[in-house]
Design an enzyme around this catalytic site. Structure first.
Site: not given
Length: 193
Positions: A88-90
């Site tokens: 979700g937050d790469i």
């Protein structure tokens, strides 16, 4: 709990002409995260349609490119492919060097959705200069699509949708949406190519 004790940095690599190498490392880490394993506890994960609510609200409030990004997001969300547990937050600062254990992701958001989504934020990072450099988005979408086994055209749509979402979040938080909007515009020009 482990500590990131390595001295390598994906941000530093990107800033010193190793953008391709950094992107390949990111793809390797994401592939490990997406590896099929046990069935996820869906009740504990946030679905991508829920995650994209802010973009749809921004489309109603601000119009313009937010409407276009919202429509692309709806298209992707209504016909998802290859659903996995998502980080979700790469991005470059959420993948750290853990020395002998290699590169590992930190700060997961716990989402459920199409795996292509996890690659979209790479393009808004690591900073304005690199993210918006001429030709980078076109080059990196080809590299990442090939490395990750993604359809390039669909990845570009995820980048456009994600950048619109990121801009919407920035507006909600009182921050500047400029970088995300710049990436949204770049991705939008690549959609029809």
């Amino acid at each position: 709990m482990e500590r990131a004790i390595g001295n390598r940095s994906l941000v530093s690599m990107t800033k010193t002409g190793q953008d391709d190498e950094a992107s390949k490392i990111i793809c390797e880490v994401v592939a490990r995260l997406h590896a099929k394993g046990q069935k996820p506890l869906r009740a504990t994960l946030v679905s991508l349609p829920v995650w994209f609510r802010s973009l749809h609200l921004a489309a109603k409030e601000h119009g313009g490119i937010f409407i276009q990004a919202s429509l692309i997001a709806e298209e992707l969300l209504e016909n998802p492919e290859d659903i996995v547990v998502l980080h979700g937050d790469i991005h470059h600062q959420n993948i750290l060097d853990f020395g002998q254990h290699g590169w590992m992701a930190i700060d997961p958001k716990g989402l459920l959705g199409e795996r292509g989504f996890d690659y979209a934020n790479i393009f808004c990072n690591p900073d304005w200069e690199i993210a918006t450099s001429p030709g980078r988005l076109a080059h990196q979408t080809t590299l990442i699509a090939e490395t990750a086994g993604l359809e390039r055209a669909r990845l570009i749509k995820w980048i456009f949708a994600y950048a619109g979402l990121s801009a919407a979040w920035s507006l909600e938080d009182g921050g500047s949406p400029d970088l995300a909007l710049a990436i949204a515009n770049l991705a939008n020009t690549e959609i029809d190519k």
